[in-house]
Design a protein around this motif. Structure first.
Motif, PDB file in Angstrom:
ATOM      1  N   CYS A 179     -35.669  38.481  21.546  1.00 63.80           N
ATOM      2  CA  CYS A 179     -35.287  40.073  21.491  1.00 63.80           C
ATOM      3  C   CYS A 179     -34.719  40.494  20.112  1.00 63.80           C
ATOM      4  N   CYS A 216     -31.335  42.535  20.501  1.00 66.45           N
ATOM      5  CA  CYS A 216     -30.020  41.598  21.088  1.00 66.45           C
ATOM      6  C   CYS A 216     -30.330  39.923  20.128  1.00 66.45           C
ATOM      7  N   CYS A 236     -37.172  41.904  27.277  1.00 71.35           N
ATOM      8  CA  CYS A 236     -36.211  41.273  26.775  1.00 71.35           C
ATOM      9  C   CYS A 236     -35.154  41.801  28.653  1.00 71.35           C
ATOM     10  N   CYS A 241     -31.925  43.102  27.692  1.00 73.60           N
ATOM     11  CA  CYS A 241     -31.225  44.148  27.557  1.00 73.60           C
ATOM     12  C   CYS A 241     -32.784  45.322  27.438  1.00 73.60           C
TER      13      CYS A 241
HETATM   14 ZN   LIG Z   1     -32.690  41.918  24.504  1.00 75.39          ZN
END
Ligand SMILES: [Zn+2]
Ligand SMILES: *Cc1c(COP(=O)(O)O)cnc(C)c1O
Length: 393
Positions: A11, A14, A27, A30
């Protein structure tokens, strides 16, 4: 035989790791874009500046740092390998010693969207997708339609109803299913999101799919090679969803990791339209995310992207590079089209021409100095935008 050194997806926000060999969009933790990660030590063992001399000109020459595992799944129309044209007369007019235009209008479907879609369609096919959908401001639609046709897959295209006519016509001639929407690319994306599960569509929206970015990244590799394994001092790039800019920025890091270039980077400047400038506004407000730009309007359809999922990646690259962001009026970009055309023989898309208008301002303000080696990206061909010139005839 050269093969992909793809290891996983991470990602971009994150950092959570995702398995690469499965069809996926953003992702799972998130909702932000996923980025492909490679074993660059292994890639660099066969992919070297020397080895490239013996390889073909299409972007598949960078196979080790592209995600497609089986060469049999490559879907190609000859994308990439576009010229970097030194433009001395234009440079003199602008007040620079050295100015180049990377002419992406020569790609299949006449825009740099071909790079992203060649790689993304190949990878989607490799992972088993059969029905591909995309929201597009115009050129991504044409590119998806063409590569889907080449791959024998179905394409479902959603575009604003006032998209340039060339984009609508080409998609239909490539056999795609075209839906015109009263609204913007964001409304097209929402329509796909609503229907994709029921329809079995794989969503190919920019940065909501990990591999268009990988195709566009090859811009950065080509640029370095064409400048003798160096980078320019300044890059101007017309920015919509940001895949081109963010992709190049990734390519520079990969090349540094493989020991091909040093740690120096060009200053990157995003160019947008006055009627749709979310990155310009966010950059100057010091923000890390860009709010949706209200009532987005510009004839440079590739720049009519009021909200971008990769906003934080664009803004970070601009700041890390010491660059900036500026907006140009539609009148200025249409006028600049003729200036580029008459002094270089390149007929740029208004998005590409916008970079010339922006460059003039940067030079007059002393932000870009005479001795700085500068590259403008002409992201498409002016031939796809003939209606922009109707009033001027
Ligand atoms: Zn993420
Ligand atoms: C899509 C497009 C852009 C914007 O590119 P991004 O990589 O999405 O920022 C610029 N110019 C043209 C001609 C385009 O089609």
């Amino acid at each position: 035989m050269t093969s992909s050194c793809l290891t996983h997806l991470a990602c971009t926000s994150c950092g959570v790791r995702h398995e690469a060999d499965r069809l996926q969009n953003v992702c799972l933790s998130c909702g932000k874009p996923l980025g492909a990660q490679y074993d660059l030590a292994r890639a660099g063992a066969t992919l070297t500046p020397d080895s490239l001399r013996a390889r073909g000109h299409s972007l598949w020459r960078y196979a080790e740092v592209l995600p497609v595992r089986d060469a049999g799944h490559r879907v190609s129309l000859g994308e990439g390998g576009t010229p970097l044209l030194r433009c001395d007369r234009l440079a003199a007019e602008v007040g620079l010693d050295e100015l180049h235009i990377k002419d992406e209008g020569l790609n299949p479907t006449a825009s740099f969207k071909a790079r992203g879609m060649a790689v993304a369609v190949s990878r989607a096919r490799e992972l088993g997708a059969t029905r591909l959908a995309v929201p597009s401001a115009g050129n991504a639609a044409g590119a998806l339609a063409a590569y889907a046709a080449r791959a024998g897959l179905e394409a479902f295209i959603f575009m604003p109803e006032d998209t340039p006519r060339a984009n609508v016509v080409e998609c239909r001639q490539y056999g795609a299913r075209v839906t015109l929407i009263r609204g913007l690319i964001t409304d097209c994306g929402a329509e796909i999101a609503r229907r994709k599960a029921a329809e079995g569509w794989f969503d190919m929206a920019t940065l909501k799919e990990p591999y268009r970015l990988e195709g566009k990244k090859t811009l950065g590799y080509e640029l370095a090679e064409q400048l003798g394994w160096s980078l320019p001092d300044v890059i101007l790039y017309p920015t919509g969803g940001g895949t081109g800019l963010v992709g190049m920025w990734r390519a520079f890091d990969e090349m540094e990791a493989m020991g091909w270039i040093g740690s120096g980077r060009p200053r990157m400047f995003t160019v947008q339209a006055e009627g749709c400038a979310p990155m310009v506004r966010a950059f100057h407000a010091g923000e890390t995310r860009a709010a949706e730009f209200p009532n987005a309007r510009t004839r440079a359809s590739g720049l009519r992207v009021p909200k971008a999922i990769g906003d934080f990646l664009i803004l970070r690259a601009l700041r890390d590079s010491g660059g900036g962001a500026l907006a140009v009026s539609d009148e200025a970009m249409i006028a600049a089209t003729g200036e580029v055309g008459s002094s270089t023989g390149i007929f740029p898309a208004p998005e590409g021409a916008a970079c010339l208008a922006a460059l003039r301002r940067l030079v007059s303000e002393g932000v870009v100095r005479r001795g700085e080696r500068t590259v403008i990206f002409n992201t498409g061909s002016g031939l796809k935008y003939l209606e922009c010139f109707d009033a001027a005839e």
